[in-house]
Motif scaffolding. Sequence first.
Motif, short mmCIF file in Angstrom:
data_model
loop_
_atom_site.label_atom_id
_atom_site.label_comp_id
_atom_site.label_asym_id
_atom_site.label_seq_id
_atom_site.Cartn_x
_atom_site.Cartn_y
_atom_site.Cartn_z
N MET A 1 -6.34 8.25 3.69
CA MET A 1 -5.20 7.43 3.93
C MET A 1 -5.40 6.10 3.20
N ASN A 2 -4.39 5.63 2.58
CA ASN A 2 -4.40 4.32 1.94
C ASN A 2 -3.51 3.41 2.75
N SER A 3 -3.99 2.20 2.99
CA SER A 3 -3.18 1.24 3.73
C SER A 3 -3.25 -0.13 3.07
N ILE A 4 -2.26 -0.93 3.37
CA ILE A 4 -2.18 -2.31 2.90
C ILE A 4 -2.51 -3.18 4.11
N THR A 5 -3.42 -4.12 3.94
CA THR A 5 -3.83 -4.98 5.04
C THR A 5 -3.21 -6.35 4.88
N ASP A 6 -2.54 -6.80 5.92
CA ASP A 6 -1.97 -8.14 5.96
C ASP A 6 -2.93 -9.01 6.76
N LEU A 7 -3.69 -9.86 6.07
CA LEU A 7 -4.70 -10.66 6.73
C LEU A 7 -4.10 -11.72 7.65
N HIS A 35 -6.49 10.90 -5.12
CA HIS A 35 -5.49 10.32 -4.22
C HIS A 35 -5.37 8.82 -4.46
N ALA A 36 -6.48 8.13 -4.60
CA ALA A 36 -6.46 6.69 -4.84
C ALA A 36 -5.81 6.36 -6.18
N VAL A 37 -6.08 7.16 -7.19
CA VAL A 37 -5.46 6.94 -8.51
C VAL A 37 -3.95 7.12 -8.41
N LYS A 38 -3.52 8.10 -7.62
CA LYS A 38 -2.09 8.38 -7.45
C LYS A 38 -1.36 7.18 -6.84
N VAL A 39 -1.97 6.49 -5.89
CA VAL A 39 -1.30 5.37 -5.23
C VAL A 39 -1.61 4.02 -5.89
N ALA A 40 -2.45 4.02 -6.91
CA ALA A 40 -2.82 2.76 -7.59
C ALA A 40 -1.59 2.05 -8.15
N VAL A 41 -0.65 2.79 -8.69
CA VAL A 41 0.56 2.19 -9.26
C VAL A 41 1.32 1.42 -8.18
#
Length: 108
Positions: A1-7, A35-41
């Motif tokens: 799972m990839n997530s964006i963290t809002d500090l 998977h990480a390469v796919k969501v890098a964009v």
Amino acid sequence: MNSITDLKSNTAYTLDSLQTIDEGDRSRIELYADHAVKVAVAILALGMKYLAADAYYSKVKFVSAIIPTGLNIVGSLQWLYEGAYKGSGRSKKYDGKVDFDMDVHRFD
């Protein structure tokens, strides 16, 4: 799972999730890198340039797949040892893990 963290709000938001299905000729780390390469964009489009990852992902197969995307990987942070050689065995390379609460004074 990839997530964006809002500090600021101390919250993580899911960016993408994918169930890992083993493929006979590919390792799990290769599948995770794909998977990480796919969501890098999508990550770069949000103006982010750092990928924080567990120390498990500090493997050549993962890092070498991520670097060409333009993302920088932040893994397990350790201080480099700057003390004198003790005289026996291999030279000490690290001086412990970075603790951001206690070690702020060590940053330039």
